[in-house]
Write an enzyme that holds these catalytic residues in place. Sequence first.
Site, PDB file in Angstrom:
ATOM      1  N   GLY A   8       0.812  -1.206   0.000  1.00 29.30           N
ATOM      2  CA  GLY A   8       0.000   0.000   0.000  1.00 29.30           C
ATOM      3  C   GLY A   8       0.848   1.260   0.000  1.00 29.30           C
ATOM      4  O   GLY A   8       1.903   1.333  -0.634  1.00 29.30           O
ATOM      5  N   SER A   9       0.392   2.242   0.752  1.00 25.73           N
ATOM      6  CA  SER A   9       1.006   3.570   0.680  1.00 25.73           C
ATOM      7  C   SER A   9       2.411   3.646   1.254  1.00 25.73           C
ATOM      8  O   SER A   9       3.113   4.635   1.026  1.00 25.73           O
ATOM      9  CB  SER A   9       0.112   4.598   1.372  1.00 25.73           C
ATOM     10  N   THR A  10       2.863   2.638   2.004  1.00 22.68           N
ATOM     11  CA  THR A  10       4.264   2.668   2.432  1.00 22.68           C
ATOM     12  C   THR A  10       5.191   2.620   1.221  1.00 22.68           C
ATOM     13  O   THR A  10       6.321   3.119   1.270  1.00 22.68           O
ATOM     14  CB  THR A  10       4.602   1.509   3.389  1.00 22.68           C
TER      15      THR A  10
END
Length: 279
Positions: A8-10
């Site tokens: 995801g956004s990591t």
Amino acid sequence: IQTTLPPGSTFKIVTAAAAIENGLYEVGDDVPGGPTFQLPQTTGDTGLIDNQGRSCGASTVSFTQAMAQSCNTTFARLAIEVGAERMEEVAEDFGFNQEYFEDLLPQAVSRFPEEMNEPQTGQSGIGQFDVAATPLQMAMVVAGIANGGTVMKPYLVDEVQSPEFEQIEQTDPEALSEAVSSSTASQLTDLLVATVDEGTASPAAIPGVQVAGKTGTAQSGQDDVPPYAWFVSFAPADDPEVAVAVMIQEAPGIERGEIAGGLLGGPIAKAIMEAVINR
């Protein structure tokens, strides 16, 4: 080391690194923003990227705000601007698509897909499509930034001692790659500090300590499987001692819409960082 899930956004950290390293943007620049972005070659909701109500500007937004607010529209566009081939190269510099852990096997290989079209590249830039990472891999990403751009080869055993506590064998730290330049690492650190100070990663803030961090809430792609909550960080940002990756695969008793990397993973990362810093 054996479980890979969408980061995801990591993964936006890697996308930002690719954009800076390739000279497209610097930390003080404005980047593409906006509330929605239709992926190239797509129509309808399946190709529509949005920011779930977060503040990401009209047509552009500052790079700092884009990271702090985890703007999907920004990082999908950045990945397309960088291009699939270069995105793959930077991801591999951080450790994707390779084995590197020698003293504990088996190890799952974190994946960044090859030969993507533009819509797939855009989705990969926000850590979706076929991107998959182990928690160790995402810890290596933030550790590499904390190390000034150098990603170290992980190992399990630091030292072997005799029954009398005499050293028999010592593991020598070894660099895996120079993932990004020190200048890029410094700019990424500034972005991640702002994400803790004024953005989605605020649950990891430690009073009196500068923390760099990034949240991630990754969609599972399955209607009956809730999102995965991620959080990555390092501290102190100006003189790093510890890098952390938290991945929560299941959160029993928490509604699907309440699962978020900052809310669930941030306090865990904070506790780990405090334990190391205060030891």
